[in-house]
Write a protein that holds these residues in place. Structure first.
Motif, mmCIF file in Angstrom:
data_model
loop_
_atom_site.group_PDB
_atom_site.id
_atom_site.type_symbol
_atom_site.label_atom_id
_atom_site.label_comp_id
_atom_site.label_asym_id
_atom_site.label_seq_id
_atom_site.Cartn_x
_atom_site.Cartn_y
_atom_site.Cartn_z
ATOM 1 N N GLN A 77 0.938 -1.333 0.045
ATOM 2 C CA GLN A 77 0.070 0.067 0.066
ATOM 3 C C GLN A 77 0.894 1.228 0.041
ATOM 4 O O GLN A 77 1.540 1.644 1.040
ATOM 5 C CB GLN A 77 -0.866 -0.060 1.269
ATOM 6 C CG GLN A 77 -1.994 1.247 1.351
ATOM 7 C CD GLN A 77 -2.886 1.006 2.419
ATOM 8 O OE1 GLN A 77 -2.860 0.077 3.204
ATOM 9 N NE2 GLN A 77 -3.926 1.936 2.290
ATOM 10 N N ILE A 78 1.014 2.053 -1.232
ATOM 11 C CA ILE A 78 1.697 3.187 -1.151
ATOM 12 C C ILE A 78 0.959 4.231 -2.162
ATOM 13 O O ILE A 78 0.494 3.615 -3.188
ATOM 14 C CB ILE A 78 3.103 2.898 -1.964
ATOM 15 C CG1 ILE A 78 3.953 1.658 -1.336
ATOM 16 C CG2 ILE A 78 3.883 3.943 -2.502
ATOM 17 C CD1 ILE A 78 5.265 1.170 -2.011
ATOM 18 N N ASP A 79 0.933 5.335 -1.698
ATOM 19 C CA ASP A 79 0.198 6.628 -2.495
ATOM 20 C C ASP A 79 1.597 6.636 -3.637
ATOM 21 O O ASP A 79 2.591 7.205 -3.262
ATOM 22 C CB ASP A 79 0.221 7.860 -1.622
ATOM 23 C CG ASP A 79 -0.670 8.837 -2.110
ATOM 24 O OD1 ASP A 79 -0.481 9.051 -3.417
ATOM 25 O OD2 ASP A 79 -1.008 9.882 -1.473
ATOM 26 N N ILE A 80 1.130 7.131 -4.796
ATOM 27 C CA ILE A 80 2.062 7.059 -5.984
ATOM 28 C C ILE A 80 2.816 8.897 -5.691
ATOM 29 O O ILE A 80 3.565 8.906 -6.268
ATOM 30 C CB ILE A 80 1.591 7.102 -7.443
ATOM 31 C CG1 ILE A 80 0.240 8.202 -7.639
ATOM 32 C CG2 ILE A 80 1.239 5.803 -7.547
ATOM 33 C CD1 ILE A 80 0.046 8.026 -8.800
ATOM 34 N N CYS A 81 1.915 9.713 -4.800
ATOM 35 C CA CYS A 81 2.771 10.852 -4.587
ATOM 36 C C CYS A 81 3.638 10.679 -3.626
ATOM 37 O O CYS A 81 4.511 11.715 -3.336
ATOM 38 C CB CYS A 81 1.635 11.875 -4.155
ATOM 39 S SG CYS A 81 0.429 12.218 -5.461
ATOM 40 N N ASP A 82 4.111 9.719 -2.976
ATOM 41 C CA ASP A 82 4.765 9.495 -1.750
ATOM 42 C C ASP A 82 6.163 9.042 -2.435
ATOM 43 O O ASP A 82 6.403 7.994 -2.677
ATOM 44 C CB ASP A 82 4.258 8.176 -0.845
ATOM 45 C CG ASP A 82 5.388 8.021 0.249
ATOM 46 O OD1 ASP A 82 6.307 8.338 0.359
ATOM 47 O OD2 ASP A 82 5.027 7.280 1.405
ATOM 48 N N ARG A 83 7.009 9.844 -2.793
ATOM 49 C CA ARG A 83 8.323 9.579 -3.668
ATOM 50 C C ARG A 83 9.311 8.809 -2.808
ATOM 51 O O ARG A 83 9.718 7.846 -3.576
ATOM 52 C CB ARG A 83 8.812 11.114 -3.847
ATOM 53 C CG ARG A 83 10.147 10.687 -4.500
ATOM 54 C CD ARG A 83 10.511 12.316 -5.137
ATOM 55 N NE ARG A 83 11.929 11.738 -6.126
ATOM 56 C CZ ARG A 83 12.279 12.553 -7.256
ATOM 57 N NH1 ARG A 83 11.636 13.827 -7.270
ATOM 58 N NH2 ARG A 83 13.449 12.307 -7.780
ATOM 59 N N GLU A 84 9.198 8.833 -1.484
ATOM 60 C CA GLU A 84 10.261 8.082 -0.886
ATOM 61 C C GLU A 84 10.075 6.637 -0.836
ATOM 62 O O GLU A 84 10.925 5.834 -1.171
ATOM 63 C CB GLU A 84 10.275 8.769 0.937
ATOM 64 C CG GLU A 84 11.226 7.911 1.668
ATOM 65 C CD GLU A 84 11.531 8.282 2.940
ATOM 66 O OE1 GLU A 84 11.944 7.761 3.756
ATOM 67 O OE2 GLU A 84 11.102 9.465 3.135
ATOM 68 N N ASN A 85 8.680 6.390 -0.591
ATOM 69 C CA ASN A 85 8.229 4.854 -0.525
ATOM 70 C C ASN A 85 8.080 4.545 -2.026
ATOM 71 O O ASN A 85 8.277 3.170 -2.317
ATOM 72 C CB ASN A 85 6.866 4.664 0.259
ATOM 73 C CG ASN A 85 7.096 4.669 1.537
ATOM 74 O OD1 ASN A 85 7.915 3.973 2.261
ATOM 75 N ND2 ASN A 85 6.401 5.257 2.514
ATOM 76 N N LEU A 86 7.857 5.334 -2.946
ATOM 77 C CA LEU A 86 7.683 5.025 -4.292
ATOM 78 C C LEU A 86 9.094 4.250 -4.832
ATOM 79 O O LEU A 86 9.296 3.280 -5.484
ATOM 80 C CB LEU A 86 7.150 5.890 -5.126
ATOM 81 C CG LEU A 86 6.611 5.607 -6.630
ATOM 82 C CD1 LEU A 86 5.499 4.550 -6.307
ATOM 83 C CD2 LEU A 86 6.052 6.980 -7.159
ATOM 84 N N LYS A 87 9.994 5.311 -4.404
ATOM 85 C CA LYS A 87 11.346 4.931 -4.798
ATOM 86 C C LYS A 87 11.828 3.732 -4.246
ATOM 87 O O LYS A 87 12.638 2.913 -4.773
ATOM 88 C CB LYS A 87 12.220 6.133 -4.346
ATOM 89 C CG LYS A 87 13.888 6.047 -4.695
ATOM 90 C CD LYS A 87 14.833 7.288 -4.599
ATOM 91 C CE LYS A 87 16.063 6.887 -4.580
ATOM 92 N NZ LYS A 87 17.112 7.835 -4.325
ATOM 93 N N ARG A 88 11.780 3.586 -2.997
ATOM 94 C CA ARG A 88 11.901 2.101 -2.175
ATOM 95 C C ARG A 88 11.497 0.943 -2.936
ATOM 96 O O ARG A 88 12.242 0.045 -3.137
ATOM 97 C CB ARG A 88 11.463 2.323 -0.729
ATOM 98 C CG ARG A 88 11.866 1.113 0.148
ATOM 99 C CD ARG A 88 11.053 1.128 1.534
ATOM 100 N NE ARG A 88 9.649 1.388 1.306
ATOM 101 C CZ ARG A 88 8.739 0.397 1.201
ATOM 102 N NH1 ARG A 88 9.267 -0.865 0.818
ATOM 103 N NH2 ARG A 88 7.598 0.682 0.965
ATOM 104 N N ILE A 89 10.175 0.733 -3.122
ATOM 105 C CA ILE A 89 9.693 -0.240 -3.605
ATOM 106 C C ILE A 89 10.262 -0.672 -5.034
ATOM 107 O O ILE A 89 10.581 -1.841 -5.427
ATOM 108 C CB ILE A 89 8.203 -0.050 -3.695
ATOM 109 C CG1 ILE A 89 7.508 -1.552 -3.768
ATOM 110 C CG2 ILE A 89 7.697 0.791 -4.665
ATOM 111 C CD1 ILE A 89 7.535 -2.557 -2.889
ATOM 112 N N ILE A 90 10.318 0.556 -5.988
ATOM 113 C CA ILE A 90 11.016 0.278 -7.370
ATOM 114 C C ILE A 90 12.537 -0.127 -7.129
ATOM 115 O O ILE A 90 12.676 -1.130 -7.942
ATOM 116 C CB ILE A 90 10.815 1.699 -8.107
ATOM 117 C CG1 ILE A 90 9.208 1.954 -8.417
ATOM 118 C CG2 ILE A 90 11.596 1.478 -9.348
ATOM 119 C CD1 ILE A 90 8.885 3.122 -9.202
ATOM 120 N N PHE A 91 13.133 0.443 -6.493
ATOM 121 C CA PHE A 91 14.511 0.185 -6.452
ATOM 122 C C PHE A 91 14.904 -1.338 -5.762
ATOM 123 O O PHE A 91 15.826 -1.989 -5.843
ATOM 124 C CB PHE A 91 15.477 1.152 -5.592
ATOM 125 C CG PHE A 91 15.853 2.337 -6.718
ATOM 126 C CD1 PHE A 91 17.204 2.326 -6.972
ATOM 127 C CD2 PHE A 91 14.880 3.162 -7.085
ATOM 128 C CE1 PHE A 91 17.586 3.585 -7.811
ATOM 129 C CE2 PHE A 91 15.204 4.161 -7.910
ATOM 130 C CZ PHE A 91 16.582 4.264 -8.296
#
Length: 354
Positions: free
Chosen positions: A56-70
């Motif tokens: 569960q991540i908001d696409i506006c949440d850059r930090e968590n978005l970057k974490r999951i993608i990397f």
């Protein structure tokens, strides 16, 4: 292939994930904020797959978005996360600007950073697939032609304007930074797991509950209808076979007036559940014409020649077969939609008196 899907708990997103898990050997990372329209129960059939992962991540949440993608290192992104209901955009446009524009910008920036650090082979194979709508093209007159990939953008609502903005961002990140993007613009989807405030499920559920069937204006607005499972197969075909930098329009070849959609649903229900008519001769007696919504486009119609010729895709369902499947699904899955209709949302515009 490892595919990260944003908005995978939504109507189209969940159909895409079910398609990938059931018809391919690829794995899926589902990233969804779980707003009112996100429902993990739509993924119950594949939830135990070892090729499926949810966070569960908001696409506006850059930090968590970057974490999951990397962390997950996807080979492709399918970006479906969006606020998508025109009526809601009229009454509250801020969420649409935040999610559809800022969210897409944030995702593009994180993907650019991720893509730039990939090795040459992985970099060439990576894809960013942005899923959009035919509403960005605006209003077609009844005697005009069809939307093609070259049709100029002319959005009418806050929703379509926000999606048009996100399309332009995706194109700019391809041209300016070289990010390997593909865009698809689809016509109106319908089918199982459709959120109940949209026209087709709203009419089905109101009818079997004996409630009025609200139809905007005179019901003469025309839409091209695409069965959601056909759309899911088209999206996968575009992701795996489409050319970088291209746009593909996806349609169902089913132009229908809204009033004809409503009466077709009534005809099916007259046949399948006549026991709920409660003294009426037909569910059509419940139809009520209501004040039209502001800026209501008259007609959308997709020319899907390009995806047919270049990627060999055609819809498998006619409107008649798809609509019957949809009605039967809602009749057989009362537990799914009753949990949604427990008071946690209401149709804020359609049929209201103000």
């Amino acid at each position: 292939m490892k595919i990260l899907v944003t908005g995978g708990a939504g109507f189209i997103g969940s159909a895409v994930i079910r398609y990938i898990i059931n018809h391919t050997n690829d794995s899926v990372i589902n990233v969804d904020k779980l707003t009112y329209a996100g429902n993990l129960e739509s993924l119950a059939s594949i939830d135990d797959s070892d090729r499926y992962y949810f966070e569960q991540i908001d696409i506006c949440d850059r930090e968590n978005l970057k974490r999951i993608i990397f962390e997950k290192k996807p080979d492709a992104i399918m970006h479906l996360a969006a606020e998508s209901h025109v009526d809601r955009s009229i009454d509250g446009p801020a969420d649409f600007i935040e999610t559809n524009i800022i969210g897409t910008y944030t995702l593009l920036e994180v993907c650019k950073e991720y893509w730039n650090q990939l090795g040459e082979i992985d970099k060439n194979q990576f894809r960013f697939h942005h899923i959009s709508t035919d509403e960005v093209y605006g209003d077609l007159g009844f005697c005009d032609g069809l939307f093609t990939e070259e049709t100029a953008y002319d959005p009418s609502s806050p929703y379509s304007a926000s999606k048009a903005s996100s399309d332009h961002l995706v194109k700019a990140w391809k041209r300016t930074y070289g990010l390997p993007t593909i865009i698809t613009n689809c016509s109106n989807n319908y089918g199982p797991y459709h959120f109940p405030e949209k026209l087709i499920p709203l009419i089905i559920l109101n009818a079997i509950d004996g409630k009025e069937l609200p139809v905007y204006g005179d019901g003469g607005q025309i839409r091209d209808w695409l069965f959601v499972e056909d759309h899911a197969s088209a999206l996968y075909q575009v992701l795996t076979k489409g050319n970088v930098g291209e746009t593909y329009n996806i349609g169902g070849h089913n132009e229908k007036k809204n009033i004809d959609v409503v009466t077709a649903i009534c005809d099916i229900l007259d046949e399948l559940v006549p026991n709920k008519l409660d003294g009426m001769s037909s569910y059509k007696e419940l139809i009520k014409f209501v004040e039209d919504r502001p800026g209501h486009d008259l007609r959308y119609a997709i020319d899907a020649t390009k995806i047919s010729n270049e990627l060999n895709w055609q819809p498998s369902e006619t409107f008649e077969t798809g609509l019957r499947k949809t009605v039967i699904w809602f009749l057989n899955n009362e537990s799914w939609w009753k949990r949604i209709l427990n008071g946690s949302y209401n149709t804020t515009r359609l049929g209201r008196n103000s």
